[in-house]
Design a protein around this motif. Sequence first.
Motif, mmCIF file in Angstrom:
data_model
loop_
_atom_site.group_PDB
_atom_site.id
_atom_site.type_symbol
_atom_site.label_atom_id
_atom_site.label_comp_id
_atom_site.label_asym_id
_atom_site.label_seq_id
_atom_site.Cartn_x
_atom_site.Cartn_y
_atom_site.Cartn_z
ATOM 1 N N ARG A 52 0.825 -1.198 0.000
ATOM 2 C CA ARG A 52 0.000 0.000 0.000
ATOM 3 C C ARG A 52 0.867 1.260 0.000
ATOM 4 N NH1 ARG A 52 -5.556 0.099 1.262
ATOM 5 N NH2 ARG A 52 -6.243 2.257 1.473
ATOM 6 N N ILE B 299 0.898 4.319 -2.615
ATOM 7 C CA ILE B 299 0.796 5.745 -2.287
ATOM 8 C C ILE B 299 1.947 6.516 -2.942
ATOM 9 C CG2 ILE B 299 0.899 7.429 -0.428
ATOM 10 C CD1 ILE B 299 -0.327 5.240 1.411
ATOM 11 N N ALA C 99 1.415 6.830 -6.560
ATOM 12 C CA ALA C 99 0.332 7.759 -6.883
ATOM 13 C C ALA C 99 0.817 9.201 -6.832
ATOM 14 C CB ALA C 99 -0.842 7.557 -5.924
ATOM 15 N N VAL C 100 1.724 9.501 -5.901
ATOM 16 C CA VAL C 100 2.178 10.892 -5.799
ATOM 17 C C VAL C 100 3.409 11.147 -6.659
ATOM 18 C CG1 VAL C 100 1.209 11.171 -3.497
ATOM 19 C CG2 VAL C 100 3.615 10.558 -3.761
ATOM 20 N N GLY C 101 3.783 10.189 -7.497
ATOM 21 C CA GLY C 101 4.801 10.500 -8.505
ATOM 22 C C GLY C 101 6.099 9.735 -8.431
ATOM 23 N N LYS D 227 8.700 7.157 -9.458
ATOM 24 C CA LYS D 227 8.920 6.360 -10.666
ATOM 25 C C LYS D 227 9.415 4.981 -10.242
ATOM 26 C CE LYS D 227 10.061 10.221 -13.685
ATOM 27 N NZ LYS D 227 10.326 11.382 -12.818
ATOM 28 N N ILE E 203 -2.593 1.110 -9.150
ATOM 29 C CA ILE E 203 -4.021 0.967 -8.803
ATOM 30 C C ILE E 203 -4.231 -0.222 -7.880
ATOM 31 C CG2 ILE E 203 -6.325 0.537 -9.734
ATOM 32 C CD1 ILE E 203 -5.280 1.842 -12.348
ATOM 33 N N ASN F 260 -9.342 6.589 -12.464
ATOM 34 C CA ASN F 260 -7.954 6.126 -12.631
ATOM 35 C C ASN F 260 -7.330 6.696 -13.901
ATOM 36 O OD1 ASN F 260 -7.935 4.632 -10.305
ATOM 37 N ND2 ASN F 260 -8.577 2.728 -11.302
ATOM 38 N N LEU G 279 -3.354 7.167 -13.474
ATOM 39 C CA LEU G 279 -2.889 5.912 -12.876
ATOM 40 C C LEU G 279 -3.011 4.788 -13.891
ATOM 41 C CD1 LEU G 279 -4.618 6.311 -9.413
ATOM 42 C CD2 LEU G 279 -2.158 6.111 -9.753
ATOM 43 N N ASP G 280 -3.804 5.041 -14.918
ATOM 44 C CA ASP G 280 -4.068 4.014 -15.917
ATOM 45 C C ASP G 280 -4.201 4.687 -17.279
ATOM 46 O OD1 ASP G 280 -4.496 1.519 -16.867
ATOM 47 O OD2 ASP G 280 -6.308 1.121 -15.702
ATOM 48 N N ASP H 158 5.040 4.644 -18.313
ATOM 49 C CA ASP H 158 4.839 4.633 -16.860
ATOM 50 C C ASP H 158 5.561 5.779 -16.150
ATOM 51 O OD1 ASP H 158 3.266 2.468 -17.076
ATOM 52 O OD2 ASP H 158 4.725 1.007 -16.323
ATOM 53 N N ASP H 159 6.829 5.978 -16.522
ATOM 54 C CA ASP H 159 7.611 7.009 -15.835
ATOM 55 C C ASP H 159 7.097 8.407 -16.140
ATOM 56 O OD1 ASP H 159 9.128 5.185 -14.570
ATOM 57 O OD2 ASP H 159 10.985 5.535 -15.703
ATOM 58 N N ALA I 142 4.065 8.939 -14.158
ATOM 59 C CA ALA I 142 4.435 9.209 -12.761
ATOM 60 C C ALA I 142 4.779 10.679 -12.593
ATOM 61 C CB ALA I 142 5.614 8.333 -12.348
ATOM 62 N N GLU I 143 5.469 11.237 -13.591
ATOM 63 C CA GLU I 143 5.842 12.633 -13.503
ATOM 64 C C GLU I 143 4.614 13.550 -13.601
ATOM 65 O OE1 GLU I 143 9.461 13.219 -15.484
ATOM 66 O OE2 GLU I 143 9.288 15.412 -15.456
ATOM 67 N N ARG J 245 1.566 12.703 -12.684
ATOM 68 C CA ARG J 245 0.870 12.592 -11.386
ATOM 69 C C ARG J 245 1.537 13.472 -10.341
ATOM 70 N NH1 ARG J 245 0.870 6.941 -12.560
ATOM 71 N NH2 ARG J 245 2.572 6.540 -11.115
ATOM 72 N N ASN J 246 2.863 13.502 -10.414
ATOM 73 C CA ASN J 246 3.609 14.276 -9.423
ATOM 74 C C ASN J 246 3.374 15.772 -9.580
ATOM 75 O OD1 ASN J 246 6.574 15.627 -8.757
ATOM 76 N ND2 ASN J 246 5.916 14.048 -7.312
ATOM 77 N N PHE K 219 -4.132 13.832 -5.398
ATOM 78 C CA PHE K 219 -5.126 12.808 -5.072
ATOM 79 C C PHE K 219 -5.623 12.954 -3.641
ATOM 80 C CE2 PHE K 219 -2.932 10.522 -8.508
ATOM 81 C CZ PHE K 219 -4.022 10.060 -9.226
ATOM 82 N N PHE L 77 -8.047 10.412 -1.289
ATOM 83 C CA PHE L 77 -8.735 9.116 -1.339
ATOM 84 C C PHE L 77 -9.716 8.962 -0.189
ATOM 85 C CE2 PHE L 77 -4.529 8.518 -3.247
ATOM 86 C CZ PHE L 77 -4.843 7.908 -4.444
ATOM 87 N N SER M 21 -9.893 6.382 1.773
ATOM 88 C CA SER M 21 -9.201 5.845 2.962
ATOM 89 C C SER M 21 -7.921 6.620 3.271
ATOM 90 C CB SER M 21 -8.897 4.370 2.741
ATOM 91 O OG SER M 21 -8.281 4.192 1.486
ATOM 92 N N ASN N 81 -5.088 7.175 2.615
ATOM 93 C CA ASN N 81 -3.811 6.741 2.037
ATOM 94 C C ASN N 81 -2.627 7.609 2.454
ATOM 95 O OD1 ASN N 81 -4.444 4.376 0.809
ATOM 96 N ND2 ASN N 81 -5.063 5.328 -1.119
ATOM 97 N N LEU N 82 -2.474 7.736 3.758
ATOM 98 C CA LEU N 82 -1.281 8.403 4.290
ATOM 99 C C LEU N 82 -0.318 7.325 4.752
ATOM 100 C CD1 LEU N 82 -3.059 11.110 6.459
ATOM 101 C CD2 LEU N 82 -2.077 11.410 4.182
ATOM 102 N N PRO O 170 5.351 14.096 -2.080
ATOM 103 C CA PRO O 170 5.480 14.328 -3.527
ATOM 104 C C PRO O 170 6.748 15.110 -3.877
ATOM 105 C CG PRO O 170 3.267 14.828 -2.788
ATOM 106 C CD PRO O 170 4.103 14.641 -1.552
#
Lengths: 415, 259
Positions: free
Chosen positions: A316, A320, A323-325, A327, A409, B83, B88-89, B108-109, B112-113, B115-116, B121, B123, B125, B127-128, B141
């Motif tokens: 998890r 997280i 999700a925040v970036g 790579k 995901i 997503n 994320l997708d 993917d990379d 990721a950038e 998203r950053n 996000f 959530f 729950s 998600n910390l 981040p």
Amino acid sequence: MNPLEALKMALRALTANKLRSALTVLGIVIGVGAVIGLMSIGRGIESAITSQIKSIGSDLVFVRPGAVSQQGVRTAQGGAVTLTLEDARAIADPNRVTVATGVAPQTNFPSPVVAGGQNAFTQIVGVTPEYFDMLSYTPADGETLSQQHVDARSRVAVLGSSVAEILFPNGDAVGQTISMRQMRFRVIGVLSSKGGGGPGNMDDFIAVPLTTLSSQLQMLRTARGEIRVQIINVKVDSSENIDIAKEQIAAVLRERHNIIGEDDFTITSLNDLIAAFTQVTQIMSIFLGSIAGISLLVGGIGIMNIMLVSVTERIREIGIRKAVGAKRRDILAQFLFESMVLSLSGGVLGIALGWLMSKGFSSFRGPTGQTTPVMITPDIIILAVSVAAGIGLFFGIYPASRAAKLDPIQALRYE
Amino acid sequence: MAAASAEEAEGAASVRAVDEAVGETSDLKAIATAVIEVDDVTKVYRMGSVEVSALRGVTLSVDRGEMVAIMGPSGSGKSTLMNILGCLDRPTNGVYWLDGVEVSKLGDDQLAEIRNKKIGFVFQSFNLLPRTTALANVELPLLYSNGKDKRKRSLEALARVGLAQRSRHHTNELSGGEQQRVAIARSLINNPSIIIADEPTGNLDSRTSEEIMAIFDELNREESITIILVTHENDIARHAGRIVHLRDGVIESEEVLTP
């Protein structure tokens, strides 16, 4: 992500599970400690043997009888005594062996010795006066053999220091008599100790004139009445000329023995001996090291195991971070750093353990009172630490790449 | 883009036809005002030998500074859409422009950038990271974008959600509402183009839910931050300016709310 941040992150993650991390590190500590401890013994023995051999002198050449083939039967090397006192005299001729500075023929004869109430079993060595100088023996008490003793076939003896201690515990050996094979010999001197213990003891012998030995204790003569000798020690003017000496000596002996084919003698130097011993001890070091290496391997598997557990527990968290970036390589680096921190801290602690182990070994005393020589050299430490780092990388890469490949995901949804 | 949203009710196909007819000039204009531009996006999952279509041609655009709620029953495809919107997708087919960048074909990379830098996000729950301070969570981040003044920016973000005084607390010492506020601060840290909130009040009581929604309202109104709200609660969806109803992988209807 910069390396300092990654290191901090790894330390935080590892300290969150202190006991688990400590136990994982322990596997590497034991492995590295065992490698260093055992290899230090190998190195210690190697250097002890080498230095003991060198203390005899690296400028010596030994001529021994070689293998002999007679009517198709080949005897073992040294099985037949083919060298004579005349051979030794020929080698001593400065026109023929130009680089020789001394020649000392020698014959060994193991025998019991009795003196007063004491007795010993030792090596009786028949020698000429040159022997003592050449092998750096000096009298601690009395004198060594002279040419007169040799010429007169006198029954006199010079005792090595450890034989003297056994036969004359009170230390008044000079002037006393000892008996070997029902013959009485007068002790004219005791040699000072050359040190060294165990099987390499160089003080455990009694020197008598070569002529006395071969005429009265052990009949060793050729058909023509020449005195046979077992070893001819030759001192060479410098250790660089060892090979020249070997060639010149061989030429003299081939001529005298009318040899066309195979030599009936062998010529060795201490360098040959050192090389042979070094090879043996190196094989021993490698053998001990690889046994220890197995425990290092087990430690590495422990790291991999824990890293796999850790990745599963933190799916998890990985989600997280992604999700925040984060790579792939960020996640890969994070987990690789953790396994490297584990293995390298194990490596450093392992050096300490190995050092303690070698201290422990060196304090063991054998039955004759000698200690086990140990030696930790920088290359052993470098080897152990780089193997530890390699293990961290090798066993860390699979769990780390599993973490890096996780789908964000699914990782976020993981319970 | 009002024209486009009116078209939605008649189905995605006709919208695409309009877009094609208007051509490139319209695209450029759309990029200038719309932060999200989704065109006929589909998503097909393979479950063994069976193919499941989660999205069957969704066309949607969101203007900068808008707050849009996505609603729909479970299985309607709203998680899949979220997503994809959150990078994320990737969609199986179709095009997705986020803030002037076509992200539907990125690796993917690169995602990721995106998203950053461009997405925050929040959530259901939270998600910390557990056993970690609120401050470290907000900084997370920045760890992946080598940002400067990490500490200062993180404290500012926490102050924006009214949690400056609790920055040193571990997340498990905080109440649900406080944890969600930390998550909002984290989503804000890189000044994203959009914030995607997935059932942000799903784990909170109604009073705390209102507090959290008040923060979203304020961020949207005062700072013109674009917010995509995924929810199934009508009360929560009412905070948005527009509600998109999803059913069986297509947009069923849209309603524009007047405050």
